[in-house]
Design an enzyme around this catalytic site. Structure first.
Site, PDB file in Angstrom:
ATOM      1  N   GLY A 267       0.801  -1.228   0.000  1.00 24.77           N
ATOM      2  CA  GLY A 267       0.000   0.000   0.000  1.00 24.77           C
ATOM      3  C   GLY A 267       0.824   1.262   0.000  1.00 24.77           C
TER       4      GLY A 267
ATOM      5  N   LEU B  25      -4.321  -5.403  -4.559  1.00 25.71           N
ATOM      6  CA  LEU B  25      -3.270  -4.384  -4.513  1.00 25.71           C
ATOM      7  C   LEU B  25      -1.943  -4.952  -3.994  1.00 25.71           C
ATOM      8  CD1 LEU B  25      -2.603  -1.352  -4.932  1.00 25.71           C
ATOM      9  CD2 LEU B  25      -3.128  -1.049  -2.499  1.00 25.71           C
ATOM     10  N   ASP B  26      -0.905  -4.859  -4.811  1.00 29.60           N
ATOM     11  CA  ASP B  26       0.445  -5.301  -4.437  1.00 29.60           C
ATOM     12  C   ASP B  26       0.513  -6.786  -4.098  1.00 29.60           C
ATOM     13  OD1 ASP B  26       1.211  -2.652  -4.753  1.00 29.60           O
ATOM     14  OD2 ASP B  26       0.926  -2.175  -2.646  1.00 29.60           O
ATOM     15  N   GLU B  27      -0.462  -7.556  -4.603  1.00 32.72           N
ATOM     16  CA  GLU B  27      -0.484  -8.994  -4.302  1.00 32.72           C
ATOM     17  C   GLU B  27      -0.207  -9.851  -5.526  1.00 32.72           C
ATOM     18  OE1 GLU B  27      -0.771 -10.351  -1.378  1.00 32.72           O
ATOM     19  OE2 GLU B  27      -1.560  -8.751  -0.108  1.00 32.72           O
TER      20      GLU B  27
END
EC number: 3.5.1.10
Lengths: 299, 299, 299, 299
Positions: free
Chosen positions: D217, D243-245
């Site tokens: 994040g 998100l960011d995964e």
């Protein structure tokens, strides 16, 4: 210098009107730090950063770098400096009293490979290399566009070993004219004469494309390939009259393997050269380096 | 060998009854991989790991390492090997057909500094170095306790340059007696004769305490200190008759600075020596290394 | 303690009779260094190493570590300490005056995985970890042989969450009996109660097998594998009552790739855990760490 | 595209007329490599590089990347591809048959921080990133000069969360118009809608400024500072709707210490972001990455 960078430098100067540095080397004995910190305190200076090293507390050499903030330094610097000279005398110090406000003037020498030059210009543009890059000198034309594009004067002085003297005369003339503090050899592929080196002691920073003392001299990547090393490297050092034998400032390496041919070694190496030279130049500019008996103390 | 490690090795052998490896070098041309993979497929072998490299697809040398799982390999190995010999002939291959079941026999040579020996023994105890450490030979007594404590035979053969021949005769006798595959010089501080080296080509692994080719020869840490390098290193290589000039297997470095005296360099270096030698020995034991013209391909 | 290590420690003590350390935290203002260096000079002390840091020269917190050599320190330490107390008062310092001669007493806690314990014992035997490892406590028997083999008392206190109180009472009793300065959790897989932690502030050093704050809690290697990270790591930190949230002392990582399964991650990770914990413990023992607001300053 | 780079790309295409790549994923079983290498051999193709991996030789998934040189590939590519389709069917393969001659078309998205964009452009100019950078899209004007200076079309599409749909419509229109293969988010600070992501599976490469999964994040450097970590990092990954995964392609870290404030962390981190993103983009362009269950295999 273009307007954008000029503004950055002026802002830096404004912020650092009261910022000073002391660099000291002297025979080690008790009382040095007490004397210097008392001196600074008596001028209302606050120590921001302090690093010291002694080769041997019993009869060795003591090295100190202090960065301090001192109210009205711009007005008091001269007076403080002459007061410090007396203290320095008492301890037989070699020393410099540096006013951070005075940004160092750089000359960059480059030949046809531009990656180290580009890295320095990049760091300069992004405000990580606080210096006045006053001019770039090359024996070729390749760098002209990128240099002049940043409003930096560019001088092309073709060179070869037969006209070395004349070339260096022109270069020394330019260095004098621009009042240069530091010369950075950013892959400048000409050998300098002993006279040129002697007139700039501990002021010429070179990048060599090997982890010295391995592969001193020419064609280090070809020789690294031939030897089958598993690491290649780069070394930044002050230039002396012994080729690639000057005091080492910084080194780094990258891992390679059997698949990497000479061309790939050069590409991988270029990236190490960039960062090693940039670190060395920054440390020099921030007065972090003291040369002692062909070695560097980097604070 | 003590019971605990014996049990580990037996478990490893049980699990690897059907595991084989092929190592191949030959002139590069189309069809090599097709022929070998067809050969393996015809024996119901499943390729587990495969690595290849060519110095040049046009007229260069091709290198291949294949690890495979083949049902009933224990019974079929001999037959497969002779069948492969025909295929190998067609492509003018140098090759080895390795049955992983047959654990390699190691001799470790050591002098008075035990850190490399200790690391190898540690990795061996924890099951990371799958080998039969058959004996340890030293010219000193320092290692006896740690070696015999693990039920490994220890032979102390005092050595110096005047009695080199006699010493090596005893050593060769022991290597023969224990049927040794690999000799590891874990900081063994005696020079080997050309005859000894010649009788064990690409079988003697040394650890040199510098990042070669820097600081070939004696006292590398002292010389690294003298030169003021910012990195120190270690190199593991096969021993040839040119001192510290054999094919490099692995290298690594650590960062040092002006505060590190020779004693500290040695401590920092010891930790690099440990891991570099351990990696090199493991790669050799897993048949990952092919020597080609004084270089290594490490798969 | 066995005779060999005892001799080493005594030699260390003999050499460090005159060696002292000052650790200071206080509100930053001009004159602190001047006052302390004047104090040391007045006692004929020579500064050997000095490091300082300020969160902000304007109203921030100032941190200092000074190592010094002072003639007859063994006799004068008490007197100097109480004199320093006055100076410290003036600047509202938190401080410690440490006599290096007094070797720190360690307790190591371990469960079934012994690699971190082994590394500490190795460094201790080779003289790189100068401490009195006074006892080892475990909830299992695995470590007994290696510990008792070095003549270190070993206590097995089986533990589980139902008997945590009783277990910790026994442990605290032993810590008191042996007069312990530092507790090292070398892969001790039990959670400590808030009471236990509270009674040992900034004295319990743990190794967590991930690069925190990634993978807080249990089974970090399994979760690293699940996430497909390209780096794994280890973190050493002081224990607080928030699990894996205490001040980080040191971290390191290793590169992994898609071929590394959980078992291989654990092996690779073990080697990082070993070196990260060893560095953290050494820095603590050398009084290089100051804790400030859940962070560490490491000098 | 400017003339200099155009010439480089044409030279690359000329040299790679006969160069192909096969990417394969399928259930593992014996005979796959034999079949594929036989197929290549039957077309006179020479294998240049080959990498393979199996999650488990017993019932796992098998992955293969082969680079080959095949005479007259330009003429035969279509025919070979349809012949390979039959073979692929037999083994239930997912596969791509890639003609290296066809240079990939890139769109770079950027906001106000230009360091990642600059690195990509630099590598592109120096011939290390062989791609057609077809356009740059930004929600700000900062990048215009550097982009247009290289004759690359630049589109400024101001964005915020209220007009996300309209913005993405314009972007998708441009991506279609320029026939884009890969989207690189070089510090583009807008969140993409699930629709945008879904229409470009495994085609959007992002750089996140932390070593994921730490600091998912916003504001990772601020949070890294707050936590007192001793390492900071950067992660390049494919974008998914978490998100960011998304699948991690590459990560790297740099060492920091207590002296590094947030501003310094950002500077240090920028240099990691640059190299991590550049590596990820190059690997994607060279078809080295296979995505499998939210992880990457990087050959």
């Amino acid at each position: 210098m273009n307007a954008y960078i000029k503004e950055k430098l002026e802002l830096f100067q404004e912020r650092n009107q009261n910022r000073g540095r002391l660099l000291v080397s002297c025979p080690d004995k008790p009382g040095i730090v007490a004397a210097i910190s008392q001196f600074l305190f008596s001028h209302d200076a606050n120590i921001i950063e302090s690093s010291q090293y002694s080769t041997n507390p019993e009869g060795g050499t003591f090295f100190l770098r202090i960065e301090f903030e001192c109210p009205s330094l711009l007005e008091k610097a001269k007076e403080m400096e002459s007061e410090f000279a007396e203290l320095a005398d008492r301890f037989s110090m070699e020393w410099s009293f540096i006013h951070v406000y005075q940004v160092k003037k750089l000359a960059i020498f480059v030949s046809q490979q531009l990656h180290c030059l580009r890295e320095l210009l990049w760091e300069w543009q992004s405000g990580d290399l606080i210096a006045d890059i006053a001019l770039v000198i090359s024996n070729h034309e390749e760098a002209r566009d990128v240099v002049e594009g940043l409003d930096i004067p560019f001088y092309c002085i073709p060179a070869n070993k037969d006209i070395r003297k004349q070339v260096e005369e022109k270069q020394l003339q330019l260095l004098k004219e621009y009042d240069i503090d530091v010369i950075v050899l950013a892959r400048y592929m000409q050998i300098l004469t002993p006279e040129f080196v002697a007139s700039n002691p501990n002021k010429i920073i070179n990048i060599h494309h090997s982890f010295l003392p391995a592969f001193v001299g020419a064609r280090p990547y070809e020789r690294a390939y031939g030897r089958g090393v598993k690491l290649i490297g780069a070394t930044s050092h002050y230039v002396t009259n012994d080729l690639d034998e000057g005091p080492i400032i910084e080194q780094d390496i990258a891992r390679v393997d059997h698949r990497d041919n000479v061309e790939r070694l050069k590409k991988i190496g270029a990236s190490i050269e960039r960062s090693v030279l940039a670190r060395a130049v920054k440390w020099h500019i921030e007065d972090r380096i003291i040369v002692h008996q062909n070695k560097t103390i980097v604070f």
